[in-house]
Design a protein around this motif. Structure first.
Motif, PDB file in Angstrom:
ATOM      1  N   PHE B 316       0.875  -1.179  -0.002  1.00  0.00           N
ATOM      2  CA  PHE B 316      -0.004  -0.218   0.036  1.00  0.00           C
ATOM      3  C   PHE B 316       0.984   1.335  -0.099  1.00  0.00           C
ATOM      4  O   PHE B 316       1.681   1.461   1.055  1.00  0.00           O
ATOM      5  CB  PHE B 316      -0.962  -0.051   1.165  1.00  0.00           C
ATOM      6  CG  PHE B 316      -1.799  -1.090   1.464  1.00  0.00           C
ATOM      7  CD1 PHE B 316      -1.406  -2.347   1.930  1.00  0.00           C
ATOM      8  CD2 PHE B 316      -3.082  -1.035   0.714  1.00  0.00           C
ATOM      9  CE1 PHE B 316      -2.564  -3.416   1.746  1.00  0.00           C
ATOM     10  CE2 PHE B 316      -3.996  -2.237   0.986  1.00  0.00           C
ATOM     11  CZ  PHE B 316      -3.660  -3.409   1.424  1.00  0.00           C
ATOM     12  N   GLU B 317       0.800   2.100  -1.009  1.00  0.00           N
ATOM     13  CA  GLU B 317       1.717   3.247  -1.080  1.00  0.00           C
ATOM     14  C   GLU B 317       0.821   4.184  -1.867  1.00  0.00           C
ATOM     15  O   GLU B 317       0.455   3.840  -3.062  1.00  0.00           O
ATOM     16  CB  GLU B 317       2.724   2.983  -1.801  1.00  0.00           C
ATOM     17  CG  GLU B 317       3.954   3.872  -1.925  1.00  0.00           C
ATOM     18  CD  GLU B 317       5.172   3.526  -2.328  1.00  0.00           C
ATOM     19  OE1 GLU B 317       5.257   2.351  -3.060  1.00  0.00           O
ATOM     20  OE2 GLU B 317       6.184   4.358  -2.266  1.00  0.00           O
ATOM     21  N   GLU B 318       1.100   5.535  -1.682  1.00  0.00           N
ATOM     22  CA  GLU B 318       0.280   6.639  -2.177  1.00  0.00           C
ATOM     23  C   GLU B 318       1.330   7.294  -2.910  1.00  0.00           C
ATOM     24  O   GLU B 318       2.467   7.687  -2.024  1.00  0.00           O
ATOM     25  CB  GLU B 318      -0.365   7.636  -1.364  1.00  0.00           C
ATOM     26  CG  GLU B 318      -1.162   8.786  -1.994  1.00  0.00           C
ATOM     27  CD  GLU B 318      -2.006   9.367  -0.946  1.00  0.00           C
ATOM     28  OE1 GLU B 318      -1.851   9.498   0.162  1.00  0.00           O
ATOM     29  OE2 GLU B 318      -3.146   9.970  -1.531  1.00  0.00           O
ATOM     30  N   PRO B 319       1.230   7.322  -4.187  1.00  0.00           N
ATOM     31  CA  PRO B 319       2.375   8.328  -4.931  1.00  0.00           C
ATOM     32  C   PRO B 319       2.459   9.648  -4.176  1.00  0.00           C
ATOM     33  O   PRO B 319       1.577  10.359  -3.829  1.00  0.00           O
ATOM     34  CB  PRO B 319       1.703   8.478  -6.163  1.00  0.00           C
ATOM     35  CG  PRO B 319       0.614   7.568  -6.450  1.00  0.00           C
ATOM     36  CD  PRO B 319       0.152   7.211  -4.842  1.00  0.00           C
ATOM     37  N   SER B 364      -3.695   1.233  -4.221  1.00  0.00           N
ATOM     38  CA  SER B 364      -2.924   2.048  -4.870  1.00  0.00           C
ATOM     39  C   SER B 364      -3.076   3.529  -4.270  1.00  0.00           C
ATOM     40  O   SER B 364      -2.142   4.490  -4.231  1.00  0.00           O
ATOM     41  CB  SER B 364      -3.937   2.440  -6.215  1.00  0.00           C
ATOM     42  OG  SER B 364      -5.121   2.658  -5.957  1.00  0.00           O
ATOM     43  N   LYS B 365      -4.288   3.594  -3.382  1.00  0.00           N
ATOM     44  CA  LYS B 365      -4.241   5.013  -2.448  1.00  0.00           C
ATOM     45  C   LYS B 365      -5.123   4.773  -1.410  1.00  0.00           C
ATOM     46  O   LYS B 365      -5.981   3.774  -1.620  1.00  0.00           O
ATOM     47  CB  LYS B 365      -4.751   6.158  -3.567  1.00  0.00           C
ATOM     48  CG  LYS B 365      -6.224   5.843  -4.302  1.00  0.00           C
ATOM     49  CD  LYS B 365      -6.348   7.061  -4.880  1.00  0.00           C
ATOM     50  CE  LYS B 365      -7.496   6.965  -6.051  1.00  0.00           C
ATOM     51  NZ  LYS B 365      -8.902   7.244  -5.106  1.00  0.00           N
ATOM     52  N   PRO B 366      -5.119   5.685  -0.601  1.00  0.00           N
ATOM     53  CA  PRO B 366      -6.102   5.506   0.643  1.00  0.00           C
ATOM     54  C   PRO B 366      -7.511   5.821   0.176  1.00  0.00           C
ATOM     55  O   PRO B 366      -7.668   6.697  -0.716  1.00  0.00           O
ATOM     56  CB  PRO B 366      -5.552   6.199   1.524  1.00  0.00           C
ATOM     57  CG  PRO B 366      -4.680   7.284   0.890  1.00  0.00           C
ATOM     58  CD  PRO B 366      -4.236   6.808  -0.276  1.00  0.00           C
ATOM     59  N   ILE B 367      -8.385   5.445   0.875  1.00  0.00           N
ATOM     60  CA  ILE B 367      -9.823   5.951   0.345  1.00  0.00           C
ATOM     61  C   ILE B 367     -10.144   7.285   1.152  1.00  0.00           C
ATOM     62  O   ILE B 367     -11.091   7.801   0.822  1.00  0.00           O
ATOM     63  CB  ILE B 367     -10.833   4.669   0.840  1.00  0.00           C
ATOM     64  CG1 ILE B 367     -11.044   4.252   2.375  1.00  0.00           C
ATOM     65  CG2 ILE B 367     -10.684   3.490   0.043  1.00  0.00           C
ATOM     66  CD1 ILE B 367     -11.827   3.434   2.826  1.00  0.00           C
TER      67      ILE B 367
END
Lengths: 312, 493
Positions: B316-319, B364-367
């Protein structure tokens, strides 16, 4: 505040934090030191980028000086071991650095790691560059390292300590002219940096913290010479110089970080210490120390050890 | 405010005892929240009592600790943890002590709404300072984490850890004493066995309650680096302990062995780029755990795949937002805490400036992302100077997974409502110590005109910070550690 000054301030802050962490109860906090090292790296990078142009100009001037100085210190064993940059830098730094180093040891370095230098003596006066220029030259040289790897001349190992500008208050003063001269152990620093570079893709993250955990004061930096074939990136020298300055200033602090470091220090205490950082033992490396004050040359070869000093 | 299913949000409904709103709300809750076994009835009742869709009004309940200005370092609370039913609350401090509070049974929360108070149940010294002679390092006795085991017999068990050693403590009550032995004479000396001619069976007499804590297991010498997390598996037989570079799996019965399940130490320490900052087991899946890193990534690992879970099942990683890049980007992206939601579908992570809710199905990104104290972004340099940028804040889920809370500076703590997207800042302060006083929301102004009642960023006290806090697993009770004081807040009803 210009970004360069800001960078310098951050560098000083980061170094201070790393030193402080040694005194903390409970041992070294790996996480915090890793983060501090990353800030240190970024600040250094910024500083280098900001001064790139000036460094380039200074470097050209320095190259000429080095060419002259090189003739004096060249030894047969050294051929093929160093990059052009290195040797040119070495000679120039050598002359300048020796003086500074000794002074640095007196003023800035409590004990332990003493990046030894040879006393430059009166003959180096002509090569003494103003403080700012020295710094810039170091960085210029580092910048150009990458591009120029064909140094055939050997020069003695200079231990050059490049104190970070921000540590101005504690910077060693040159005996000769009172300028703050920066000595940086370029070869070793570069070596370690190069290896680091090869190791990972992410330049932003500075794995300095772990390095100082295993810190060791190796006695030879000839390993760096052998890496002449490596592509040294601009960062390396800057890293090495910064690291070197860090080591100089906090050399006592590093004591105990790595078990071997004590051993190395003991070996070298009382002798001319060649400060080296490398991460892999290489064979058959030699380096030469030239003590200008007494015109002796010392050759030695030692196995390379992990470049812990650079870590910080 | 309205959810994705298109149903009308309860907050828009008329807030009254009308039939329609409550029923609608009840149905909506059932659809939204996967009910936990055994708690369905309680939760619904709680929602009904609140009647306003779950928006909570917090009141001061209790405060524990001294009022003195001079704070002894050893008294600083370093972790807070409720047990699985919320009856016990454990705190650990820098001096290595564990204090357990028990909720007294007065008042039945279900019917009268009166909540019991928490009072000291047991205090014991869990860890002592040690010295590692080989490395010439002192090992701090500070309790880093406490985790309770689920209760399976009258005794309570908890795991407490400092930097190097995990201990399993058994907390037992004794309220009876056996009396009537005729083996000793009046003076207390043992009688000559040959002089005893009759058998007298002792009987149990009540005595004053005595709570004893004894260390049942000591799990030591398995970590080279500082332990930052422990987490009990849902199987209640194993647990993990995580340090900066490794995660070990233990069995509660076995102290001389542990399995290394994650090892991110590079062969060459020069290549180290990230460390493990927190780790937790999934609340229901006994094979899943997550660990967060200093680089802002979270890895979900499945122990069934391999013995050594270096390869993650999910990352889990957010760009990174390139506009926010600064010298300190790496530091503020370092995750300080990760917690699974009670239903196991989400997890919340805390980095320096924000909390992020992640759906385990989407990496892909947090909600959801909530800003905790965005006004500090321009102060990062000063915070780096005074070391505050390295503070590790914890976060907590509410029992129904609808709310998230986390701490900030100036003894402020922040509550986020995931459904309404509303947030509130409250303060843990001795000024509002009258029980049942509703806490007044605080506001920080980052610049420009400061309104009345607002606090300016420069006036914040960065020495008073709320790093550790816990939310009761079922009810709306908060335990907030403010340096050496423990505040308890509960919702209005």
């Amino acid at each position: 505040m210009s970004s360069s000054t800001e960078a310098q301030r951050l560098i000083a802050l980061s170094l201070g934090k790393i030193a402080m962490s040694r005194q903390q109860r409970g041992g070294i906090n790996l996480h915090k030191n890793l983060l501090v090292a990353s800030v240190l790296h970024k600040a250094r990078t910024t500083y280098m980028m900001d001064n790139f142009q000036t460094l380039l100009a200074n470097k050209r001037a320095q190259a000429e000086r080095e060419a002259a100085a090189k003739m004096i210190v060249e030894t047969p064993c050294e051929s093929g071991k160093k990059t052009t940059e290195k040797s040119t830098m070495d000679t120039s730094y050598h002359t300048r650095g020796v003086t500074d180093c000794n002074k640095a040891n007196d003023t800035g370095v409590p004990n332990g790691e003493r990046p030894e230098t040879k006393n430059s003596g009166a003959s180096d006066k002509e090569n003494v560059i103003p403080v700012k220029q020295n710094r810039l030259e170091n960085t210029i040289n580092s910048c150009n390292e990458k591009s120029d790897v064909s140094d055939k001349k050997s020069s003695q190992r200079d231990i050059i300590v490049n104190n970070t500008p921000v540590v101005t208050g504690k910077l060693p003063l040159s005996r000769n002219n009172g300028n703050t001269n920066y000595v940086s152990q370029l070869p070793s620093c570069r070596c370690a940096g190069g290896k680091r570079r090869r190791s990972f893709v992410d330049c932003d993250t500075e794995p300095k913290k772990p390095r100082f955990e295993e810190y060791e004061n190796s006695d030879s930096d000839s390993d760096c010479e052998s890496d002449s074939g490596d592509n040294f990136e601009q960062m390396q020298t800057s890293e090495s110089t910064q690291v070197k300055s860090l080591v100089d200033i906090f050399s006592s602090g590093f004591h105990g970080l790595c078990p071997e470091s004590e051993q190395s220090q003991q070996q070298s205490s009382g002798q001319i210490n060649v400060y080296v950082s490398t991460d892999r033992p290489l064979n058959g490396h030699q380096y030469v120390l030239k003590d200008l004050s007494c015109a002796t040359q010392i050759k030695d070869s030692v196995a390379m050890h992990t470049a812990i000093a650079l870590a910080v | 405010m309205s959810d994705s299913s298109g149903m009308i949000s309860p907050t828009k409904e008329h807030k009254g005892p009308g039939f329609g709103s409550k029923q609608l709300h009840k149905i909506q809750n059932m659809l939204h929240h996967r009910p936990r076994a055994g708690s369905l009835g309680k939760k619904e009742k709680l929602e009904q009592i609140q009647g306003n869709g779950g928006e909570i009004q917090w009141c001061f309940s209790q405060v524990k600790g001294t009022i003195e200005e001079d704070i002894t370092e050893a008294d600083i609370i370093s972790c807070v943890e409720f047990n699985s039913n919320g009856q016990l609350l454990a705190t650990g401090d820098k001096g290595g002590r564990v204090v357990i509070f028990q909720r007294d049974g007065k008042g039945n929360p279900q019917f009268t709404g009166a909540r019991g108070e928490y009072n000291v149940y047991s205090t014991f010294q869990s860890h002592e300072p040690e010295f590692d002679y080989l490395k010439s390092l002192e090992i701090e006795e500070k309790i880093n984490k406490i985790r309770w085991l689920k209760r399976s017999n009258p005794a309570n068990f908890l795991l407490s850890t400092n930097d190097k050693t995990v201990k399993l403590w058994k907390v037992t009550e004794r309220d009876k004493r056996a009396e009537g032995y005729n083996l000793k004479d009046d003076a207390g000396l043992l009688r000559d066995p040959t002089s005893i001619t009759s058998l007298r069976v002792p009987s149990f007499k009540p005595m004053e309650l005595l709570v004893e804590a004894s260390p049942r297991r000591i799990f030591a010498n398995a970590h080279t680096y500082h332990i930052n997390s422990i987490s009990v598996n849902s199987d209640q037989e194993t647990y993990l302990s995580a340090d900066d570079l490794r995660i070990n799996l233990w069995h509660l019965e076995v102290t001389n062995q542990s399995f290394n399940i994650v090892d991110i130490k590079p062969a060459n320490m020069e290549e180290l780029t990230e460390v493990i900052t927190a780790a937790e087991f999934h609340p229901t899946e006994c094979n899943l755990f997550v660990y967060s890193s200093s680089k802002g990534t979270i890895r979900l690992c499945d122990m069934r795949e391999q013995a050594l879970c270096d390869k993650h099942a999910k990352l889990f990683e957010e760009p990174e937002d390139p506009t926010n890049r600064s010298f300190f980007s790496e530091i503020i992206s370092s995750i300080s805490d990760v917690k699974f939601s009670h239903n196991g579908r989400y997890m919340v992570t805390r980095d320096y400036l924000s909390v992020k809710v992640w759906d385990l199905q989407m990496d892909s990104k947090p909600i959801e992302t909530f800003q905790v104290h965005e006004y500090l972004r321009s102060k990062l340099c000063s915070l780096y100077e005074n070391d505050c940028i390295f503070d590790k804040f914890e976060c907590a889920w509410s029992g129904n997974d609808r709310h998230i809370m986390t701490g900030s500076y100036n003894n402020f703590f922040r509550m986020f409502d995931r459904d309404s997207k509303r947030d509130v800042t409250l303060e843990a302060s001795r000024e509002n110590v009258k029980p049942k006083t509703v806490l007044k929301p605080r506001k920080v102004c980052s610049g420009g005109k400061r309104k009345k009642e607002e606090i300016s960023v420069d006036c914040l006290d960065f020495n008073r910070k709320i790093l550790h806090s816990a939310w009761h697993p079922q009810e709306n009770i908060l335990a907030v550690a403010a340096t050496n004081n423990l505040y308890l807040f509960s919702s209005k009803e």
